[in-house]
Structures are given as C-alpha cells and as structure tokens.
Scaffold this motif. Structure first.
Motif, PDB file in Angstrom:
ATOM      1  N   GLU A  10     120.111 -31.911  99.111  1.00 51.61           N
ATOM      2  CA  GLU A  10     120.443 -32.920  99.821  1.00 51.61           C
ATOM      3  C   GLU A  10     120.037 -34.329  99.242  1.00 51.61           C
ATOM      4  O   GLU A  10     120.756 -35.233  99.332  1.00 51.61           O
ATOM      5  N   ASN A  11     118.728 -34.427  98.925  1.00 53.74           N
ATOM      6  CA  ASN A  11     118.210 -35.637  98.429  1.00 53.74           C
ATOM      7  C   ASN A  11     118.040 -35.739  97.037  1.00 53.74           C
ATOM      8  O   ASN A  11     117.380 -37.143  96.624  1.00 53.74           O
ATOM      9  N   LEU A  12     118.338 -34.992  96.095  1.00 51.40           N
ATOM     10  CA  LEU A  12     118.061 -35.066  94.830  1.00 51.40           C
ATOM     11  C   LEU A  12     118.850 -34.001  94.155  1.00 51.40           C
ATOM     12  O   LEU A  12     119.161 -32.757  94.622  1.00 51.40           O
ATOM     13  N   ILE A  13     118.943 -33.963  92.756  1.00 51.54           N
ATOM     14  CA  ILE A  13     119.446 -32.785  91.890  1.00 51.54           C
ATOM     15  C   ILE A  13     118.470 -32.405  90.975  1.00 51.54           C
ATOM     16  O   ILE A  13     117.746 -33.340  90.335  1.00 51.54           O
ATOM     17  N   ARG A  14     117.921 -31.273  90.911  1.00 51.76           N
ATOM     18  CA  ARG A  14     117.074 -30.660  89.849  1.00 51.76           C
ATOM     19  C   ARG A  14     117.607 -30.148  88.785  1.00 51.76           C
ATOM     20  O   ARG A  14     118.617 -29.530  88.953  1.00 51.76           O
ATOM     21  N   ALA A  15     117.019 -29.903  87.567  1.00 50.39           N
ATOM     22  CA  ALA A  15     117.464 -29.193  86.454  1.00 50.39           C
ATOM     23  C   ALA A  15     116.136 -28.790  85.718  1.00 50.39           C
ATOM     24  O   ALA A  15     115.253 -29.624  85.661  1.00 50.39           O
ATOM     25  N   THR A  16     116.357 -27.465  85.060  1.00 49.64           N
ATOM     26  CA  THR A  16     115.324 -27.093  84.333  1.00 49.64           C
ATOM     27  C   THR A  16     116.093 -26.666  82.823  1.00 49.64           C
ATOM     28  O   THR A  16     117.163 -25.930  82.945  1.00 49.64           O
ATOM     29  N   ILE A  17     115.372 -26.934  82.097  1.00 50.33           N
ATOM     30  CA  ILE A  17     115.849 -26.686  80.738  1.00 50.33           C
ATOM     31  C   ILE A  17     114.807 -26.005  79.700  1.00 50.33           C
ATOM     32  O   ILE A  17     113.793 -26.666  79.471  1.00 50.33           O
ATOM     33  N   PRO A  18     115.006 -24.735  79.299  1.00 48.55           N
ATOM     34  CA  PRO A  18     114.004 -24.089  78.377  1.00 48.55           C
ATOM     35  C   PRO A  18     114.246 -24.875  76.954  1.00 48.55           C
ATOM     36  O   PRO A  18     115.170 -25.149  76.417  1.00 48.55           O
ATOM     37  N   SER A  75     112.061 -18.154  68.546  1.00 52.48           N
ATOM     38  CA  SER A  75     112.876 -17.083  69.180  1.00 52.48           C
ATOM     39  C   SER A  75     112.171 -16.872  70.570  1.00 52.48           C
ATOM     40  O   SER A  75     112.827 -15.975  71.311  1.00 52.48           O
ATOM     41  N   PHE A  76     111.378 -17.894  71.098  1.00 56.29           N
ATOM     42  CA  PHE A  76     111.148 -17.811  72.486  1.00 56.29           C
ATOM     43  C   PHE A  76     110.990 -19.151  73.084  1.00 56.29           C
ATOM     44  O   PHE A  76     111.013 -20.114  72.517  1.00 56.29           O
ATOM     45  N   ASP A  77     110.937 -19.118  74.486  1.00 59.03           N
ATOM     46  CA  ASP A  77     110.969 -20.461  75.282  1.00 59.03           C
ATOM     47  C   ASP A  77     109.588 -20.699  75.251  1.00 59.03           C
ATOM     48  O   ASP A  77     108.731 -20.356  75.947  1.00 59.03           O
ATOM     49  N   LYS A  78     109.148 -22.006  74.632  1.00 54.16           N
ATOM     50  CA  LYS A  78     107.879 -22.334  74.593  1.00 54.16           C
ATOM     51  C   LYS A  78     107.542 -23.319  75.586  1.00 54.16           C
ATOM     52  O   LYS A  78     106.291 -23.238  76.241  1.00 54.16           O
TER      53      LYS A  78
END
Length: 129
Positions: A80-88, A93-96
C-alpha cells in the motif's frame, strides 16, 4: 567501489528509489542507504527481517538456476505504501549478494529496474567480486 557507495549511486539513478541495501547470500544486511530527507517506514530490525525473508524467498524462487526458465532476474512486491524489489547480484555461477530496493508507489518499477538498475549493475559487476 564500496557497498555503501554503490547503494548511493543506485539511489541517484532515479528519484523514486527510496532505499537501497545490499544483503549477503544468507540475508544479513551489509549496508543500507535511504533517500535524503526520507523518514523510513520500517524500523532497522524490521528492515533486517525483511532482508532475511526476501533472500530466503528469492533463493526459493530461484531454485534450479539452470532450469528451462533460466535464472531469476528480480522480484517486485507492491504494498500500500511502497514497492519493494529484490535483485540477485550474480558473481560467477552463484548469487553472491542481493540488492534490496524500495520505490515510491506509482513508480514504473519494471522500467527503472530494466533500463537503469540492471545496466548499472552490469557495468559495475567488478564491485561484487
């Protein structure tokens, strides 16, 4: 480039970015940066909990990095009050790291991520080694 400097530069990419943080692959926050003059909606402890949960969920969603659908690029959640994003942030070959972001409601988040943030991360990939 240090983690805090990187987050500050991401904040500068678009005026609708409220918050930028980096978490490690276990969900522990490494740095957090807020837009100047912004009053955070969440306490520090809540932000740390969000980071931990987001990394866990992003990892769960990204299971099978070599699957037919490919590696996950980002996850966006609208509140409702914001938008969140998560970016690997991938190193080899891996998400550090995981870049945690929040945006103002009404922002064109997908466009900002795809046209500004992902290219910036690609250009600065050596910062994540």
């Amino acid at each position: 480039m240090q983690h805090e400097e990187l987050c500050k530069k991401i904040l500068d990419l678009d005026s609708s970015v409220r918050f930028a943080a980096l978490a490690d692959h276990l969900g522990s926050l490494l740095t957090t940066v807020y837009r100047q003059g912004l009053t955070p909606l969440a306490a520090k402890e809540e932000t740390a909990k969000f980071a931990s949960q987001a990394v866990f969920m992003t990892g769960a969603l990204g299971v099978g990095h070599n699957s037919k659908i490919g590696r996950m690029q980002y996850v966006v959640g609208r509140y409702e009050n914001l938008i969140r994003a998560t970016i690997p942030v991938v190193n080899g070959s891996f998400d550090k790291f995981y870049l945690m972001l929040s945006f103002d409601v009404g922002s064109d988040v997908v466009s900002i991520i795809e046209k500004k943030i992902l290219p910036f991360l690609k250009e600065n990939s050596e910062s994540f080694s």
